[in-house]
Scaffold this active site. Structure first.
Site, PDB file in Angstrom:
ATOM      1  N   GLU A   1     -52.144  35.560  -3.042  1.00 23.62           N
ATOM      2  CA  GLU A   1     -53.586  35.826  -2.990  1.00 23.62           C
ATOM      3  C   GLU A   1     -53.897  36.573  -1.696  1.00 23.62           C
ATOM      4  OE1 GLU A   1     -57.912  33.575  -3.189  1.00 23.62           O
ATOM      5  OE2 GLU A   1     -56.307  32.697  -1.986  1.00 23.62           O
ATOM      6  N   PHE A   2     -54.371  37.799  -1.796  1.00 23.11           N
ATOM      7  CA  PHE A   2     -54.738  38.569  -0.611  1.00 23.11           C
ATOM      8  C   PHE A   2     -56.202  38.312  -0.295  1.00 23.11           C
ATOM      9  CE2 PHE A   2     -55.557  43.011   1.310  1.00 23.11           C
ATOM     10  CZ  PHE A   2     -55.380  42.505   2.585  1.00 23.11           C
ATOM     11  N   ARG A   3     -56.469  37.595   0.816  1.00 19.54           N
ATOM     12  CA  ARG A   3     -57.827  37.272   1.245  1.00 19.54           C
ATOM     13  C   ARG A   3     -58.334  38.385   2.162  1.00 19.54           C
ATOM     14  NH1 ARG A   3     -60.220  32.204   1.069  1.00 19.54           N
ATOM     15  NH2 ARG A   3     -61.848  33.334   2.211  1.00 19.54           N
TER      16      ARG A   3
ATOM     17  N   HIS B   1     -67.753  27.906  -5.568  1.00 19.23           N
ATOM     18  CA  HIS B   1     -67.346  26.985  -4.511  1.00 19.23           C
ATOM     19  C   HIS B   1     -68.540  26.181  -4.011  1.00 19.23           C
ATOM     20  CE1 HIS B   1     -64.380  30.200  -4.600  1.00 19.23           C
ATOM     21  NE2 HIS B   1     -63.511  29.332  -4.112  1.00 19.23           N
TER      22      HIS B   1
ATOM     23  N   LYS C   1     -62.362  29.081 -12.268  1.00 21.51           N
ATOM     24  CA  LYS C   1     -62.000  28.300 -11.083  1.00 21.51           C
ATOM     25  C   LYS C   1     -63.229  27.700 -10.412  1.00 21.51           C
ATOM     26  CE  LYS C   1     -60.485  28.895  -6.312  1.00 21.51           C
ATOM     27  NZ  LYS C   1     -60.300  29.892  -5.246  1.00 21.51           N
TER      28      LYS C   1
ATOM     29  N   ARG D   1     -54.858  18.670  -5.427  1.00 21.18           N
ATOM     30  CA  ARG D   1     -54.002  19.858  -5.373  1.00 21.18           C
ATOM     31  C   ARG D   1     -52.596  19.560  -5.899  1.00 21.18           C
ATOM     32  NH1 ARG D   1     -56.421  23.862  -2.278  1.00 21.18           N
ATOM     33  NH2 ARG D   1     -58.220  23.192  -1.034  1.00 21.18           N
TER      34      ARG D   1
ATOM     35  N   GLN E   1     -55.747  22.531   2.269  1.00 19.52           N
ATOM     36  CA  GLN E   1     -54.551  23.151   1.702  1.00 19.52           C
ATOM     37  C   GLN E   1     -53.289  22.559   2.324  1.00 19.52           C
ATOM     38  OE1 GLN E   1     -54.891  27.399   2.107  1.00 19.52           O
ATOM     39  NE2 GLN E   1     -56.243  27.602   0.344  1.00 19.52           N
TER      40      GLN E   1
END
EC number: 4.2.1.10
Length: 254
Positions: free
Chosen positions: A47-49, A144, A171, A213, A236
């Site tokens: 995942e490129f943030r 979110h 999501k 998670r 995370q």
């Protein structure tokens, strides 16, 4: 019954939960270092943030850095995410800039999956989803909640709303205020899995929600996010520890 999505030979929505590692960097030098550090880590999706970049206000620069990621990880599914400040990201921007950026990334066809925030205007969201799919890119719609956990029915409703907008992946991430909130998220995940036709991704954030998670395969969340070099969200778990724990849970089930 949920249908699966296949991206670069990675099956999302079936089998074991896939691990996504966020790539967090401020500039080209940091990005190069991150890519070197994660290359041997046991993850499934990158995942490129891009919202963490110092040049986050330049579409051209973002495209350049995305190309760098694509070149470094040609065989990994690439999820492009530009998280806005209102949903916990690092860069505040207008709707116009946000969708102009998403359109540019979609037209570049560099990512395999593109993150689109659900509550950004239904018409614009639907157009972005359609444009992504037209260009062979899967649309991940997301929401979110960084201060609360909505009731189970509301979580399920939002996931269903994403599906109704055409999402390929749905999501939601929520913040628990108690252990009961984590159970609410897990119950909502199980219910949504029964109702949804698309893969869903859910998580309860922070230390209290960390168990969510690890429990995706049991309750129905298709992707879990683990940190490579730097967390992009509260709670995370490191990628290597996450993989080891998932392996232990899977192998210990026999």
């Amino acid at each position: 019954m949920c249908s699966c999505l296949v991206v670069k030979n990675t099956v999302i929505g079936s089998g074991r939960t896939k691990i996504a590692v966020p790539l967090v960097a401020r500039d080209a030098a940091e990005l190069s270092a991150v890519l070197e550090q994660i290359k041997n880590m046991p993850f499934d999706i990158a995942e490129f943030r891009a919202d963490f970049l110092e040049c986050a206000g330049s579409i051209g620069e973002i495209l350049h850095h995305t190309q760098t990621v694509r070149d470094a990880l040609p065989d990994k599914p690439l999820l492009f995410t530009f998280r806005r400040h209102g949903e916990g990201g690092s860069f505040p921007c207008s709707d116009d800039y946000y969708f102009e950026l998403l359109d540019a990334l979609i037209e570049s066809r560099l990512p395999d999956i593109i993150d689109i925030e659900l509550f950004s205007g239904e018409t614009a969201v639907r157009c972005a989803v359609a444009n992504a799919q037209k260009n062979g890119i899967a649309a991940l719609l997301c929401n979110h909640e960084f201060h609360r956990t909505p009731p189970q029915e509301e979580i399920v409703c939002r996931l269903k709303q994403m599906e109704d907008c055409g999402a390929d992946i749905c999501k939601i991430a929520v913040m628990p205020q108690s252990a009961e909130d984590v159970l609410t998220l897990l119950s909502a995940t199980l219910k949504a899995k029964e109702l949804a036709a698309k893969p869903i991704v859910t998580m309860s954030m922070g230390q209290t929600g960390a168990v969510s998670r690890l429990a995706g395969q049991v309750f129905g969340s298709s992707i879990t996010f683990g940190s490579g070099t730097q967390n992009s969200a509260p709670g995370q778990i490191g990628v290597s520890a996450l993989r080891a724990t998932l392996d232990c849970l899977e192998n210990g089930a026999d």
